[in-house]
Design a protein around this motif. Structure first.
Motif, PDB file in Angstrom:
ATOM      1  N   VAL A  12       0.816  -1.222   0.000  1.00 52.26           N
ATOM      2  CA  VAL A  12       0.000   0.000   0.000  1.00 52.26           C
ATOM      3  C   VAL A  12       0.850   1.274   0.000  1.00 52.26           C
ATOM      4  N   THR A  13       2.162   1.138  -0.057  1.00 50.09           N
ATOM      5  CA  THR A  13       3.049   2.291   0.051  1.00 50.09           C
ATOM      6  C   THR A  13       3.015   3.160  -1.201  1.00 50.09           C
ATOM      7  N   LYS A  14       3.409   4.413  -1.027  1.00 48.81           N
ATOM      8  CA  LYS A  14       3.538   5.363  -2.133  1.00 48.81           C
ATOM      9  C   LYS A  14       5.032   5.646  -2.369  1.00 48.81           C
ATOM     10  N   PRO A  15       5.416   5.951  -3.602  1.00 53.45           N
ATOM     11  CA  PRO A  15       6.822   6.269  -3.871  1.00 53.45           C
ATOM     12  C   PRO A  15       7.298   7.454  -3.024  1.00 53.45           C
ATOM     13  N   THR A  16       8.505   7.351  -2.520  1.00 55.39           N
ATOM     14  CA  THR A  16       9.101   8.440  -1.754  1.00 55.39           C
ATOM     15  C   THR A  16       9.509   9.570  -2.703  1.00 55.39           C
ATOM     16  N   PRO A  17       9.759  10.780  -2.181  1.00 53.12           N
ATOM     17  CA  PRO A  17      10.219  11.867  -3.055  1.00 53.12           C
ATOM     18  C   PRO A  17      11.458  11.499  -3.861  1.00 53.12           C
ATOM     19  N   GLY A  18      12.420  10.815  -3.221  1.00 55.96           N
ATOM     20  CA  GLY A  18      13.629  10.409  -3.945  1.00 55.96           C
ATOM     21  C   GLY A  18      13.338   9.423  -5.058  1.00 55.96           C
ATOM     22  N   MET A  19      12.420   8.527  -4.817  1.00 59.59           N
ATOM     23  CA  MET A  19      12.041   7.552  -5.838  1.00 59.59           C
ATOM     24  C   MET A  19      11.333   8.241  -7.002  1.00 59.59           C
ATOM     25  N   LEU A  20      10.431   9.164  -6.681  1.00 57.99           N
ATOM     26  CA  LEU A  20       9.744   9.905  -7.735  1.00 57.99           C
ATOM     27  C   LEU A  20      10.729  10.694  -8.592  1.00 57.99           C
ATOM     28  N   GLY A 205       8.961  -0.878  -1.545  1.00 55.80           N
ATOM     29  CA  GLY A 205       8.211   0.342  -1.776  1.00 55.80           C
ATOM     30  C   GLY A 205       8.110   0.850  -3.196  1.00 55.80           C
ATOM     31  N   ALA A 206       8.532   0.070  -4.195  1.00 53.31           N
ATOM     32  CA  ALA A 206       8.336   0.497  -5.584  1.00 53.31           C
ATOM     33  C   ALA A 206       6.855   0.368  -5.942  1.00 53.31           C
ATOM     34  N   TYR A 245      16.067   2.427  -7.453  1.00 52.04           N
ATOM     35  CA  TYR A 245      16.112   3.277  -6.261  1.00 52.04           C
ATOM     36  C   TYR A 245      15.788   2.448  -5.010  1.00 52.04           C
ATOM     37  N   ALA A 246      14.793   1.587  -5.115  1.00 51.87           N
ATOM     38  CA  ALA A 246      14.403   0.751  -3.979  1.00 51.87           C
ATOM     39  C   ALA A 246      15.541  -0.159  -3.538  1.00 51.87           C
TER      40      ALA A 246
END
Length: 342
Positions: A12-20, A205-206, A245-246
């Motif tokens: 259910v996680t959302k991409p982090t700012p760094g991942m985005l 978290g991807a 990134y993950a």
């Protein structure tokens, strides 16, 4: 309005700012034409990590598992796995539909098979029986409460497979949870498994994606299977960048998820409406309700207080800690559980 804390799954996680940011700046091409450099980078990175020759990026772990099964079996073969296995319970009957194989279900220790169990369930070469051709393990075991296979246990099973010329596949949906907890080297996995499915969209978290690790000479056939499954993606590098990134940033922090999961387990063990909590090894907490209780009313009361969990059988409920579950949320969940009055 109460902000919901969602512990139904680590998906259910959302991409982090760094991942985005990594996704926005990915170099991409048409992956069906084998021209997406970021997809290639992810596939090479994942393969090197596990000491495998090659990788194939796919939309989901179900697809990578089903490709591996199709790749290593023929119609009328038999796949051996634990009765709790994701490939049997949660992949839509794909083993039968996609590969025309039967399944031999074993009852392992919280989903973990032993070499002895495998050896005892290899069928004789007899026209009355399906051919035993593939052993499939899951690490960690979802329905086993996040239980872990150690490398030593995998090694003994691998010896049986090699002796009987059987394939060995790993559903590694949460394999990094296992590796972080044991401290083992993922390269050891590459020594023992023929194929490994690595999921990027659970604990790491991807937003999308899994990588199937496999021998280089099997990639073209695996791509053919992926094609017929509808798994060819075009500018998939945007998604592959999230996976890279993950792998670079979200593996070590899994220890935080495990710590919070154990604390949830300890809290639940003291509550009068909980009959039993499975041992908490990683980020999954499964607990059984007292005899007079059912999951649905309790889940509704939790939701009213701002907490979501998943029903997990007739009497069980599952929590899964994850990347978006903060320390502040954790303290709030513990308070909610202590205040519950089923």
């Amino acid at each position: 309005m109460t902000k919901i804390i969602d512990l139904r799954s680590d998906t259910v996680t959302k991409p982090t700012p760094g991942m985005l940011e990594a996704m926005m700046h990915a170099e991409v091409g048409d992956d069906v034409w084998n021209e997406d450099p970021t997809v290639h980078e992810l596939e090479r990175k994942a393969a090197r990590l596990f000491g495998m020759q090659a990788g194939l990026f796919c939309p989901s772990g179900t697809m990578t598992n089903q490709i591996a099964i199709r790749l290593m079996t023929k119609p009328q073969d038999e796949v051996v796995c634990d009765q709790r296995a994701h490939i049997y319970n949660y992949e839509g009957g794909g083993i039968a539909y996609n590969s025309f194989c039967s399944v031999r279900l074993l009852d392992g220790d919280r989903g973990r098979l032993s070499a002895k169990m495998v050896e005892e369930n290899i069928l004789a070469d007899d026209i009355h029986y399906p051919r035993t051709s593939l052993i499939a393990l899951e690490n960690t075991v979802n329905k086993g409460g996040g239980s872990i296979y150690t490398v030593d246990r995998i090694g003994t099973i691998s010896q049986v497979c090699r002796r009987h010329k059987l394939g060995l596949h790993l559903d590694g949906a949460r394999v990094f949870n296992a590796l972080v907890e044991t401290g083992e080297d993922p390269v050891e996995y590459g020594r023992y498994f023929d194929t490994i499915s690595v999921c990027l969209s659970k604990g790491l978290g991807a937003p999308v994606g899994s990588v199937l690790l496999l021998p280089a000479d099997k990639v073209q056939e695996a791509k053919r299977i992926r094609k017929v499954f509808g798994g060819g993606m075009r500018q998939a590098g945007f998604l592959a960048a999230a996976g890279i990134y993950a792998l670079d940033h979200h593996v070590k922090r899994l220890r935080e998820d495990h710590k919070r999961a154990r604390e949830l387990g300890q809290t639940l063990e003291k509550l009068p409406f909980v009959e039993h909590v499975l041992p908490v090894d990683t980020n999954i907490v499964i607990f059984r309700l007292a005899a007079d209780l059912e999951p649905a009313p309790l889940l509704q009361k939790m939701k009213q207080k701002g907490l979501m969990a998943a029903p997990f059988g007739k009497k069980e409920i599952r929590f899964v800690t994850h990347l978006d579950y903060t320390g502040e949320m954790h303290q709030q969940v513990i308070r909610i559980l202590k205040e519950l009055n089923p």
